[in-house]
Design an enzyme around this catalytic site. Structure first.
Site, PDB file in Angstrom:
ATOM      1  N   HIS A   1      33.893  15.581  60.125  1.00 29.33           N
ATOM      2  CA  HIS A   1      34.341  16.974  60.004  1.00 29.33           C
ATOM      3  C   HIS A   1      35.338  17.332  61.115  1.00 29.33           C
ATOM      4  O   HIS A   1      34.938  17.658  62.228  1.00 29.33           O
ATOM      5  CB  HIS A   1      33.135  17.925  60.076  1.00 29.33           C
TER       6      HIS A   1
ATOM      7  N   CYS B   1      34.789  14.764  54.101  1.00 30.14           N
ATOM      8  CA  CYS B   1      33.386  14.457  53.799  1.00 30.14           C
ATOM      9  C   CYS B   1      33.178  14.291  52.281  1.00 30.14           C
ATOM     10  O   CYS B   1      33.639  13.321  51.718  1.00 30.14           O
ATOM     11  CB  CYS B   1      32.482  15.530  54.405  1.00 30.14           C
TER      12      CYS B   1
ATOM     13  N   GLU C   1      37.027  19.957  61.409  1.00 33.05           N
ATOM     14  CA  GLU C   1      37.074  21.402  61.668  1.00 33.05           C
ATOM     15  C   GLU C   1      36.067  21.865  62.715  1.00 33.05           C
ATOM     16  O   GLU C   1      36.199  22.963  63.267  1.00 33.05           O
ATOM     17  CB  GLU C   1      36.868  22.187  60.354  1.00 33.05           C
TER      18      GLU C   1
END
Length: 506
Positions: A167, A79, A169
């Site tokens: 993202h 990001c 994660e």
């Protein structure tokens, strides 16, 4: 020395989550402020740049010199990290027409690129940014796109550097773990950082660090201090003395039960009954902060008193864990929260600190406890505040109120275990409110106390949702408390999330 991934933290709310995902892939990682790449880079296999609350072109944006890192290590920008790499290489990052937030799907994937190995077209990703890369610098090659974001992911030709504008994660990115796993493969990581390897290396380090010196440790009955005790015991045996203080604000029968559990573990534990001392100091005090301070100071005094009865203590053991360490340094390097579990003790007692769990997240502490063969009731125990029931009795504290709350809480937690709900929530407990209300019991009107029940789901206590417990369970708990606990005629359930509310009431 462990091989490791360094995560440079630019202030994203999900930086710790990146760390946890890397650890779940059996690879050790460290989170450091964006401008504090370690001087000693022994074992560093790769670097990840986190997201950030800022735009890269903001005057106050966090900026880091990456010239020593780029090209030397595999690098993944997430990001803001991806945008920062593009922006500082003469690319363009601008405010997006509409904030790109939420689910998106990859419409193009370069299947030859190692970062995207085994990830298919149509794979869902999670976007969360107000900016987008509008022009990539030369040598930055698009390797994945969505319908709205052309440079959803890129690779810099000729260097091991990648960027993703989504993202990986977060849970909503379907193949996020696979992408991070691919990055670890690119880094040449062996993925051999496991609870067993942690125990082996930590016990060896503790033996080396402590030699024949003696350690004292405050036990709380919680998972962090218990695992700390077992690790230290494994390393130094009888040179460890544990102290478990009963401040009169523990759960029902907890003092006796926990001491019994510790006996099973072969620990050298001194149990101290200090109830009267604490009740006396708290008499008439209603301010929450004041109560916390009195309980904290009382604990230090009792602990210090006991420690002075022992000879040649050189070290204080503490169950500090990794989120405490990360939070104790903001990304600007300013201390924002003291991470000493027992604030003030090391200074007062002139002891050196030993913190064997300071590199672990909470879920990892539990996995280590499991590997050490500890009992499930110690490993899976809900977090419990240091001041105990002192901050679950709103208003002043008396032995009578403690007794009422202990009985109500015991019914609640016991039924939660019986119904198989205990392991499904992060934390639960009863609160005694300073509210009396009218009720009817038999033919008599009553004017008695109110108990509030609290249960939350969470992964790290930073945010928490109220747990949607079954109505028939809550009905059963309410019934049992009102029938069996003298002095209570009303039970309510707290349905507030954190934020804006906190998990505890005080």
């Amino acid at each position: 020395m462990h091989e490791k991934i360094i995560i440079l933290d630019f202030g994203s709310q999900t930086t710790q989550l990146i760390g946890r995902r890397i650890r779940e892939l059996n690879t050790y990682c460290e989170i450091v402020p964006y401008d504090k790449f370690p001087n000693d880079s022994t074992g560093v296999k790769g670097v990840i740049l986190s997201g950030s609350p800022y735009s890269v072109y903001d005057m106050h944006a966090f900026k880091a010199d990456l010239s020593e890192i780029r090209g030397k290590y595999p690098l993944l920008g997430i990001c803001y990290g991806a945008q920062y790499l593009a922006y500082t290489s003469d690319g363009k990052v601008e405010s997006a027409d509409s904030r790109e937030y939420g689910r998106a799907h990859l419409s193009y994937i370069d299947r030859e690129d190692p970062l995207l190995k085994n990830i298919e077209n149509g794979s869902q990703v999670w976007m969360s940014h107000g900016d987008t890369i509008t022009m990539l610098p030369p040598a930055f090659r698009v390797i994945a796109s969505t319908s709205d974001v052309k440079a959803a992911s890129y690779h810099i030709d000729g260097e091991p550097t990648w960027g993703v504008q989504f993202h990986p994660e977060v849970f909503h990115t379907t193949d996020g773990i696979r992408l991070l796993e691919n990055f670890l493969d690119i880094c040449g990581c062996k993925n051999n950082w496991t609870p067993a390897s942690f125990i082996e290396s930590t016990v060896a380090e503790l033996k080396e660090q402590l030699k024949d010196e003696k350690v004292i440790l405050a036990l709380s009955g919680g998972v962090d201090s218990s695992v700390t005790a077992v690790l230290l015991n494994k390393a130094i045996g009888k040179n460890l003395t544990c102290i478990f203080v009963d401040h009169g604000l523990l759960r029902k029968n907890e003092f006796e039960n926990v001491l019994k559990d510790y006996e099973h573990l072969g620990l050298n534990v001194i149990g101290v009954n200090a109830k009267e001392k604490f009740y006396k100091a708290l008499d008439g005090v209603t301010d929450p902060e004041q109560k916390r301070k009195i309980i904290g100071k009382g604990f230090i005094d009792v602990f210090d008193e006991e420690a002075h009865k022992l000879k040649d203590i050189k070290w204080l053991g503490q169950g500090t864990i990794y989120p405490d360490v990360i939070e104790s340094l903001s990304i600007t390097g300013t201390v924002i929260k003291s991470h000493h579990n027992v604030g003030g003790l090391p200074e007062k007692m002139n002891l050196k600190l030993v913190e064997p769990l300071r590199l672990l997240f909470k879920d990892e502490v539990r996995r280590v406890g499991n590997e050490l063969g500890m009992m499930p009731n110690l490993i899976k125990r809900h977090p419990f505040p240091g001041p105990g029931l002192g901050i679950r009795i709103l208003g002043d504290i008396t032995p009578e109120k403690v007794s009422i709350l202990q009985d109500a809480d015991d019914i609640y937690i016991s039924l939660m275990r019986k119904w198989g709900l205990y392991d499904q929530v992060w934390q639960a407990g009863a609160i005694l409110l300073p509210i009396r209300s009218v009720g009817v019991m038999g033919d008599e009107r009553t004017y008695e106390n109110t108990i509030a029940l609290r249960a939350v789901t969470s992964t790290d206590a930073m945010t928490a949702d109220w747990a949607q417990l079954p109505y028939d369970f809550l009905a059963k708990v309410s019934n049992e408390i009102i029938n069996k606990v003298k002095g209570v005629n009303r039970v309510v359930y707290d349905i507030s999330s954190k934020p804006p509310a906190t998990i505890e009431w005080e």
